[in-house]
Enzyme design. Structure first.
Site, short mmCIF file in Angstrom:
data_model
loop_
_atom_site.label_atom_id
_atom_site.label_comp_id
_atom_site.label_asym_id
_atom_site.label_seq_id
_atom_site.Cartn_x
_atom_site.Cartn_y
_atom_site.Cartn_z
N THR A 174 -3.71 -8.32 5.15
CA THR A 174 -3.10 -7.15 4.54
C THR A 174 -2.17 -7.58 3.42
O THR A 174 -1.40 -8.53 3.57
CB THR A 174 -2.33 -6.31 5.57
OG1 THR A 174 -3.26 -5.77 6.50
CG2 THR A 174 -1.59 -5.17 4.90
N PHE A 176 0.95 -6.71 1.29
CA PHE A 176 2.17 -5.92 1.25
C PHE A 176 2.80 -6.06 -0.13
O PHE A 176 2.72 -7.13 -0.75
CB PHE A 176 3.17 -6.40 2.30
CG PHE A 176 2.72 -6.15 3.71
CD1 PHE A 176 3.12 -5.02 4.40
CD2 PHE A 176 1.88 -7.05 4.35
CE1 PHE A 176 2.70 -4.79 5.71
CE2 PHE A 176 1.45 -6.83 5.66
CZ PHE A 176 1.86 -5.69 6.33
#
Length: 279
Positions: A174, A176
């Site tokens: 992921t 960020f």
């Protein structure tokens, strides 16, 4: 990154035990949890924190729509950094519950989507929560339920880990973003993110914009679209490309784009980050 970002308070999507907290912990400062991505951005707008850390993209499920929408439509914040975090989802249970008793699995919608095959095999009901750590906090007092989350969440809320690495694909990460109010300074290894909408639907409209990057030999690292929220069939396009807004070449590109689109917003220029292998 820690040497360049001296801050006091960092807002993140909480509560404690979330992947966002793990990402935010890689920046020096006091971590402050919030219950939603919007609350993180609002706290930054109101100067309650100095920076915010929120998810924007996952390698399996794609972009986090709420983050993109808020940046375009609701907040004038700047992306000043990125952190790419490897994700290893775990199935967490109340210590009084066995896996064959589970009827409901809680987690953030992205985590549920990333573990779709595992959930289907369990034959349970998936229920979305605001974050993976919120799911773990709920499950600590519920029997016959489970959460998808982190090892830290299991430790914090007294849960047991009964399955590891349960995402559909092993290579799961992921991205960020770190949010601030001012552009990050030039580093020489930068990325710029913009959003724009076309003047009208016509053949080659998007091609005209993308052609500017081709002519300037500038590499695009991402392109996608989101509904404009105004009319069916109208879209906002998001592009990430190499370079910084303070570079002459990028300034020329942006000026050329402005002449071809209805709207353009610079979301940020910031150092590019590689996948962090420290888990």
């Amino acid at each position: 990154m820690k040497e360049n970002l001296k801050i006091k308070k960092i807002g993140f999507l909480g509560p404690s035990g979330s992947y966002a907290e793990e990402a935010a912990s890689r920046i020096d400062g006091e971590l402050v949890p919030f219950d939603s991505i919007m609350e993180v951005m609002e706290s930054l707008k109101q100067n309650e924190v100095d920076m915010g850390v929120v998810p924007i993209e996952n390698s399996i499920e794609g972009s986090v729509g709420v983050t993109l929408d808020l940046l375009v439509h609701d907040y004038d914040l700047k992306i000043i950094g990125e952190i790419i975090l490897p994700i290893n989802h775990k199935l967490l249970l109340n210590k009084d519950t066995s896996i064959d008793e589970v009827k409901t699995v809680y987690s953030h919608v992205q985590a549920l989507s990333q573990c779709r095959k595992f959930i289907e095999k369990m034959n349970v009901n998936p229920v979305a929560t605001s974050s993976t750590s919120m799911a773990a906090e709920m499950v600590k007092s519920q029997k016959y339920s489970a959460a998808i989350g982190t090892k830290k969440a299991a430790e914090l809320y007294g849960l047991k880990i009964v399955a590891d690495n349960i995402q559909d694909y092993d290579e799961n990460s992921t991205r960020f973003i770190i949010l601030g109010k001012q552009f990050h300074s030039v580093t020489g290894k930068d990325k710029t993110s913009i959003a724009f909408s076309l003047n009208e639907d016509k053949p080659g409209g998007l091609y005209d914009v993308l052609g500017i990057f081709t002519k300037c030999n500038v590499n695009l690292t991402k392109i996608e679209s989101r509904p404009s929220k105004k009319k069916l069939g109208k879209y906002i396009f998001f592009i990430d490309f190499q370079g910084h807004v303070d570079n002459i070449e990028v300034k020329n590109i942006l000026n050329n784009i402005k002449n071809k689109v209805l709207y353009v917003k610079i979301l940020g220029s910031y150092p590019m980050e590689g996948v962090d292998q420290d888990r």
